[in-house]
Design an enzyme around this catalytic site. Structure first.
Site, PDB file in Angstrom:
ATOM      1  CB  CYS A 119      -0.955  -0.006   1.181  1.00 51.50           C
ATOM      2  SG  CYS A 119      -2.108  -1.369   1.087  1.00 51.50           S
ATOM      3  CG  HIS A 261      -3.205   3.236   1.925  1.00 50.99           C
ATOM      4  ND1 HIS A 261      -3.694   2.739   0.739  1.00 50.99           N
ATOM      5  CD2 HIS A 261      -3.253   2.212   2.814  1.00 50.99           C
ATOM      6  CE1 HIS A 261      -4.012   1.464   0.906  1.00 50.99           C
ATOM      7  NE2 HIS A 261      -3.755   1.124   2.161  1.00 50.99           N
ATOM      8  CG  ASN A 291      -6.540  -1.122   1.332  1.00 52.79           C
ATOM      9  OD1 ASN A 291      -5.897  -0.801   0.339  1.00 52.79           O
ATOM     10  ND2 ASN A 291      -5.962  -1.474   2.472  1.00 52.79           N
TER      11      ASN A 291
HETATM   12  N1  ACO Z   1     -18.056  -8.631  10.684  1.00 54.32           N
HETATM   13  C1  ACO Z   1     -18.509  -8.811  11.937  1.00 54.32           C
HETATM   14  N2  ACO Z   1     -17.671  -9.013  12.974  1.00 54.32           N
HETATM   15  C2  ACO Z   1     -16.359  -9.019  12.721  1.00 54.32           C
HETATM   16  C3  ACO Z   1     -15.825  -8.834  11.439  1.00 54.32           C
HETATM   17  C4  ACO Z   1     -16.736  -8.633  10.391  1.00 54.32           C
HETATM   18  N3  ACO Z   1     -16.336  -8.427   9.111  1.00 54.32           N
HETATM   19  N4  ACO Z   1     -14.482  -8.895  11.501  1.00 54.32           N
HETATM   20  C5  ACO Z   1     -14.159  -9.106  12.773  1.00 54.32           C
HETATM   21  N5  ACO Z   1     -15.290  -9.193  13.512  1.00 54.32           N
HETATM   22  C6  ACO Z   1     -15.419  -9.415  14.955  1.00 54.32           C
HETATM   23  C7  ACO Z   1     -14.239 -10.139  15.501  1.00 54.32           C
HETATM   24  O1  ACO Z   1     -14.399 -11.535  15.368  1.00 54.32           O
HETATM   25  C8  ACO Z   1     -14.237  -9.665  16.911  1.00 54.32           C
HETATM   26  O2  ACO Z   1     -15.173 -10.438  17.632  1.00 54.32           O
HETATM   27  P1  ACO Z   1     -14.718 -11.147  19.009  1.00 54.32           P
HETATM   28  O3  ACO Z   1     -14.373  -9.994  19.913  1.00 54.32           O
HETATM   29  O4  ACO Z   1     -15.945 -11.899  19.372  1.00 54.32           O
HETATM   30  O5  ACO Z   1     -13.524 -11.983  18.639  1.00 54.32           O
HETATM   31  C9  ACO Z   1     -14.784  -8.250  16.862  1.00 54.32           C
HETATM   32  O6  ACO Z   1     -15.437  -8.154  15.598  1.00 54.32           O
HETATM   33  C10 ACO Z   1     -13.722  -7.190  16.945  1.00 54.32           C
HETATM   34  O7  ACO Z   1     -12.656  -7.541  16.075  1.00 54.32           O
HETATM   35  P2  ACO Z   1     -11.414  -6.604  15.898  1.00 54.32           P
HETATM   36  O8  ACO Z   1     -10.426  -7.286  15.011  1.00 54.32           O
HETATM   37  O9  ACO Z   1     -10.971  -6.139  17.252  1.00 54.32           O
HETATM   38  O10 ACO Z   1     -12.063  -5.362  15.133  1.00 54.32           O
HETATM   39  P3  ACO Z   1     -11.444  -3.945  14.873  1.00 54.32           P
HETATM   40  O11 ACO Z   1     -12.271  -2.901  15.506  1.00 54.32           O
HETATM   41  O12 ACO Z   1      -9.966  -3.923  15.132  1.00 54.32           O
HETATM   42  O13 ACO Z   1     -11.669  -3.775  13.312  1.00 54.32           O
HETATM   43  C11 ACO Z   1     -10.428  -3.932  11.270  1.00 54.32           C
HETATM   44  C12 ACO Z   1     -11.042  -4.695  12.413  1.00 54.32           C
HETATM   45  C13 ACO Z   1     -11.515  -3.188  10.547  1.00 54.32           C
HETATM   46  C14 ACO Z   1      -9.760  -4.938  10.342  1.00 54.32           C
HETATM   47  C15 ACO Z   1      -9.390  -2.926  11.831  1.00 54.32           C
HETATM   48  O14 ACO Z   1      -8.528  -3.571  12.733  1.00 54.32           O
HETATM   49  C16 ACO Z   1      -8.567  -2.295  10.757  1.00 54.32           C
HETATM   50  O15 ACO Z   1      -9.057  -1.610   9.889  1.00 54.32           O
HETATM   51  N6  ACO Z   1      -7.233  -2.496  10.783  1.00 54.32           N
HETATM   52  C17 ACO Z   1      -6.353  -1.968   9.761  1.00 54.32           C
HETATM   53  C18 ACO Z   1      -6.282  -2.961   8.657  1.00 54.32           C
HETATM   54  C19 ACO Z   1      -5.765  -2.382   7.412  1.00 54.32           C
HETATM   55  O16 ACO Z   1      -5.969  -1.207   7.126  1.00 54.32           O
HETATM   56  N7  ACO Z   1      -5.098  -3.212   6.623  1.00 54.32           N
HETATM   57  C20 ACO Z   1      -4.617  -2.837   5.360  1.00 54.32           C
HETATM   58  C21 ACO Z   1      -3.362  -2.034   5.494  1.00 54.32           C
HETATM   59  S1  ACO Z   1      -2.775  -1.474   4.034  1.00 54.32           S
HETATM   60  C22 ACO Z   1      -1.973  -2.727   3.125  1.00 54.32           C
HETATM   61  O17 ACO Z   1      -0.779  -2.700   2.983  1.00 54.32           O
HETATM   62  C23 ACO Z   1      -2.781  -3.812   2.520  1.00 54.32           C
END
Ligand code: ACO
Length: 335
Positions: A119, A261, A291
């Site tokens: 990214c 990004h 993304n």
């Molecule tokens: N739908 C419903 N529930 C979900 C989903 C979903 N799609 N995904 C996860 N959950 C649940 C999990 O299982 C968890 O439940 P649990 O507590 O019972 O285990 C709960 O939601 C919370 O999960 P978290 O992982 O803590 O959720 P978070 O608020 O951190 O959001 C997310 C997750 C959106 C992925 C966030 O961490 C994020 O955006 N991180 C950055 C990722 C990113 O930008 N990556 C790309 C980088 S750029 C590149 O180089 C590709």
């Protein structure tokens, strides 16, 4: 291109272009595949839908279409292009997809190659291309960011499959002796934190003939520790941008647009808050595209330029960040 020396000091931004595939995958449709909901995805990420490359699309086709629209805006004769740099992590040819974009364009006088930095790829490619131009070797360059992560997403992993989409964007840049509109930049990597986000190779052990082993090639799907990537982004991106502002004598009040990004709306808002840049200056289109990895920054810039939001001489602070881990930033004056 033979690396003829021009007396150039800086970069001018001459054109932008973008392309996204037609297929729209909404949150509602993803919820038919994995246990999630439109409400969860929107509130946690800001994403409503993303584009998915169909059978006719690939990185070189998407990159070609984005490049062509950037060249049209620049009003260049294609034969005058010296350099094409394609930022991608998902080439349709592992030996490089940039030369096939060169061929589709008919840019016979250009040298074309791929650059991989996930990214951060577009920003790294823009900075790389600008060094050839500022060094006086080349005069005109097309910098493309294009990715097709849909091919490498685990469509059963709800933690990651909701985030990504496919697309391409491009900028046309030119060397000039009069000014430098790439005001400043910085680039960083931290391989020690690389395991937070990977698209690792997946090899099967096999043998060619008896006693001669080999590993057959292939790739696994994206592996991501979302929380760690999130923490990394909201910590490092404000730091790199703030240092860039200070080094170039800019205050955040002088920034017209923050083009980050497009990973997650909460990351965009948090970085903006830390830099004291108001929400109306933070450009965002991830609700429509998610993304798109190396494509997000030029895709966002092209939309804002064509909508007349980004105007001539506007100051843009931009930052890419992601796998590697890698991150970078640039301060740009448009035009
Ligand atoms: N739908 C419903 N529930 C979900 C989903 C979903 N799609 N995904 C996860 N959950 C649940 C999990 O299982 C968890 O439940 P649990 O507590 O019972 O285990 C709960 O939601 C919370 O999960 P978290 O992982 O803590 O959720 P978070 O608020 O951190 O959001 C997310 C997750 C959106 C992925 C966030 O961490 C994020 O955006 N991180 C950055 C990722 C990113 O930008 N990556 C790309 C980088 S750029 C590149 O180089 C590709």
């Amino acid at each position: 291109m033979e690396g003829i020396k021009f007396n150039q000091v800086g970069i001018a931004f001459k054109g932008s272009g973008s392309y996204v595939p037609d297929q729209i995958l909404t949150n509602q449709k993803i919820s038919q595949k994995v246990d999630t909901s439109d409400e969860w995805i929107k509130s946690r990420t800001g994403i409503s839908e993303r584009r998915i490359a169909g059978f006719g699309d690939n990185v070189s086709e998407m990159g070609y279409k984005a490049a062509l629209t950037a060249i049209k805006m620049a009003n260049w004769d294609i034969k005058t292009i010296d350099l094409i740099v394609l930022a991608t992590s998902t080439p349709n040819d592992l030996f490089g997809s940039a030369p096939s974009i060169q061929a589709k364009l008919g840019a016979n006088n250009a040298v074309a190659f791929d650059l991989t930095a996930a990214c951060s790829g577009f920003l790294f490619a823009l900075i790389t291309a600008s060094q050839f131009l500022k060094g006086g070797s080349f005069k005109r360059a097309i910098v493309i960011g294009a990715d097709q992560l849909s091919s490498f997403v685990d469509w059963n992993d709800r933690r990651s499959c909701i985030l990504f989409g496919d697309g391409a964007g491009a900028l046309a840049i030119e060397a000039t002796s009069e000014f430098d509109n790439l005001i400043g930049f910085d680039m960083r990597t931290d391989g020690q934190r690389g395991s937070f986000l990977n698209l690792p190779s997946k090899n099967n052990e096999d043998s060619i003939i008896e006693n001669i082993d080999f590993l057959s090639g292939g790739f696994a799907s994206i592996k991501m520790n979302g929380q760690e990537v999130y923490k990394f982004a909201v910590r490092e991106v404000p730091i790199i941008l703030e240092k860039l502002f200070i080094r170039n004598n800019y205050s955040s009040a002088e920034i017209d647009w923050l083009v980050l990004h497009q990973a997650n709306q909460r990351i965009l808002d948090s970085v903006g808050d830390r830099l004291k840049i108001p929400r109306e200056k933070i450009l965002s289109n991830l609700d429509k595209y998610g993304n798109t990895s190396a494509a997000t920054i030029p895709l966002m810039m092209d939309e804002a330029i064509r909508n007349n939001r980004i105007k001539q001489n506007d100051i843009i602070a931009t930052s890419g960040f992601g796998a590697g881990l890698s991150w970078g930033a640039a301060l740009i004056k448009w035009g």
